[in-house]
Write a protein that holds these residues in place. Structure first.
Motif, PDB file in Angstrom:
ATOM      1  N   VAL A 152       0.837  -1.203   0.000  1.00 33.00           N
ATOM      2  CA  VAL A 152       0.000   0.000   0.000  1.00 33.00           C
ATOM      3  C   VAL A 152       0.869   1.248   0.000  1.00 33.00           C
ATOM      4  CG1 VAL A 152      -1.962  -1.083   1.153  1.00 33.00           C
ATOM      5  CG2 VAL A 152      -0.201  -0.010   2.525  1.00 33.00           C
ATOM      6  N   LYS A 153       0.280   2.322  -0.518  1.00 30.95           N
ATOM      7  CA  LYS A 153       0.925   3.633  -0.510  1.00 30.95           C
ATOM      8  C   LYS A 153       0.204   4.493   0.521  1.00 30.95           C
ATOM      9  CE  LYS A 153       2.256   4.264  -5.286  1.00 30.95           C
ATOM     10  NZ  LYS A 153       2.036   5.132  -6.427  1.00 30.95           N
ATOM     11  N   LYS A 154       0.929   5.407   1.131  1.00 30.56           N
ATOM     12  CA  LYS A 154       0.290   6.314   2.086  1.00 30.56           C
ATOM     13  C   LYS A 154      -0.567   7.347   1.374  1.00 30.56           C
ATOM     14  CE  LYS A 154       2.699   6.167   6.388  1.00 30.56           C
ATOM     15  NZ  LYS A 154       3.278   6.929   7.453  1.00 30.56           N
ATOM     16  N   LYS A 155       0.011   8.039   0.389  1.00 30.48           N
ATOM     17  CA  LYS A 155      -0.724   9.086  -0.327  1.00 30.48           C
ATOM     18  C   LYS A 155      -0.495   8.910  -1.827  1.00 30.48           C
ATOM     19  CE  LYS A 155      -0.558  12.519   3.300  1.00 30.48           C
ATOM     20  NZ  LYS A 155      -0.221  13.878   3.674  1.00 30.48           N
ATOM     21  N   PRO A 156      -1.402   8.222  -2.476  1.00 28.87           N
ATOM     22  CA  PRO A 156      -1.197   7.981  -3.905  1.00 28.87           C
ATOM     23  C   PRO A 156      -1.459   9.235  -4.741  1.00 28.87           C
ATOM     24  CG  PRO A 156      -3.329   7.202  -3.261  1.00 28.87           C
ATOM     25  CD  PRO A 156      -2.654   7.680  -1.995  1.00 28.87           C
ATOM     26  N   GLY A 169      -2.453  -0.873  -3.139  1.00 26.25           N
ATOM     27  CA  GLY A 169      -3.608  -0.316  -2.468  1.00 26.25           C
ATOM     28  C   GLY A 169      -3.276   1.024  -1.844  1.00 26.25           C
ATOM     29  N   VAL A 170      -4.254   1.598  -1.196  1.00 25.76           N
ATOM     30  CA  VAL A 170      -4.075   2.874  -0.507  1.00 25.76           C
ATOM     31  C   VAL A 170      -4.241   2.623   0.981  1.00 25.76           C
ATOM     32  CG1 VAL A 170      -4.953   5.212  -0.212  1.00 25.76           C
ATOM     33  CG2 VAL A 170      -4.933   4.168  -2.482  1.00 25.76           C
ATOM     34  N   LYS A 171      -3.253   3.015   1.764  1.00 27.25           N
ATOM     35  CA  LYS A 171      -3.269   2.787   3.214  1.00 27.25           C
ATOM     36  C   LYS A 171      -4.515   3.413   3.841  1.00 27.25           C
ATOM     37  CE  LYS A 171      -0.362   3.216   7.316  1.00 27.25           C
ATOM     38  NZ  LYS A 171      -0.524   1.866   7.765  1.00 27.25           N
ATOM     39  N   GLY A 172      -5.206   2.615   4.637  1.00 28.71           N
ATOM     40  CA  GLY A 172      -6.379   3.112   5.347  1.00 28.71           C
ATOM     41  C   GLY A 172      -7.663   3.135   4.535  1.00 28.71           C
ATOM     42  N   ARG A 173      -7.625   2.599   3.313  1.00 28.87           N
ATOM     43  CA  ARG A 173      -8.830   2.599   2.485  1.00 28.87           C
ATOM     44  C   ARG A 173      -9.165   1.166   2.080  1.00 28.87           C
ATOM     45  NH1 ARG A 173      -8.587   5.946  -2.879  1.00 28.87           N
ATOM     46  NH2 ARG A 173      -7.619   4.083  -3.757  1.00 28.87           N
ATOM     47  N   CYS A 174     -10.381   0.767   2.321  1.00 35.02           N
ATOM     48  CA  CYS A 174     -10.849  -0.539   1.884  1.00 35.02           C
ATOM     49  C   CYS A 174     -11.164  -0.440   0.393  1.00 35.02           C
ATOM     50  CB  CYS A 174     -12.097  -0.938   2.664  1.00 35.02           C
ATOM     51  SG  CYS A 174     -12.630  -2.606   2.326  1.00 35.02           S
ATOM     52  N   GLU A 175     -10.647  -1.383  -0.368  1.00 33.10           N
ATOM     53  CA  GLU A 175     -10.813  -1.374  -1.815  1.00 33.10           C
ATOM     54  C   GLU A 175     -11.433  -2.688  -2.274  1.00 33.10           C
ATOM     55  OE1 GLU A 175      -6.696  -0.502  -2.752  1.00 33.10           O
ATOM     56  OE2 GLU A 175      -7.264   1.598  -3.086  1.00 33.10           O
ATOM     57  N   PRO A 176     -12.016  -2.717  -3.472  1.00 32.90           N
ATOM     58  CA  PRO A 176     -12.699  -3.930  -3.929  1.00 32.90           C
ATOM     59  C   PRO A 176     -11.852  -5.213  -3.876  1.00 32.90           C
ATOM     60  CG  PRO A 176     -13.287  -2.104  -5.331  1.00 32.90           C
ATOM     61  CD  PRO A 176     -12.208  -1.597  -4.404  1.00 32.90           C
TER      62      PRO A 176
END
Length: 135
Positions: free
Chosen positions: A81-85, A93-100
């Protein structure tokens, strides 16, 4: 109002076994996501959801399975995951975000807790979604 609709889904269920039984007595489907897998009690309730009534959800962008969740020990699939894409990047993925893609994690945890094969749970959840949403 239960008589006013054919099928219904309890979204993001994170209740007790007693609450689950009440909802099942109303012939409802039970949707689970990362928020449904936080505590040991949540996992015990998930274990009791019949395959014929289970739905899998992400509730994106919320409700990821965090390392502090009781179900996290059953997660097999993890992506970097990335902190701030700045922009979308395949395979990250994006840290702290639930993704499909995290639906896979919900499947892994639920199957392990229920003691069934992942493909068995996936087939049931797919069939249930097709029935409820007329897909």
């Amino acid at each position: 109002h239960r008589h006013q609709f054919r099928d219904g889904v309890v979204h993001s269920f994170d209740g007790s076994i007693d609450e689950l039984r009440i909802l099942l007595s109303l012939d409802l489907y039970i949707g689970i996501n990362g928020c449904s897998l936080r505590t040991k009690e949540n996992l015990e309730a998930v274990k009791e959801i019949p395959l014929e009534r289970i739905m899998l959800e992400t509730d994106s962008p919320w409700c990821e399975i965090k390392p502090t969740h009781a179900g996290y020990s059953f997660v097999k699939t993890v992506l970097p995951v990335k902190k701030k894409p700045d922009k979308f990047e395949w395979g990250q993925g994006v840290k702290g975000r639930c993704e499909p893609w995290m639906m896979r994690q919900v499947l892994e945890v639920a199957a392990a807790v229920k003691g069934v094969e992942e493909d068995t749970l996936a087939r049931h959840a797919h069939f249930n979604a097709c029935r409820v949403f007329k897909l």
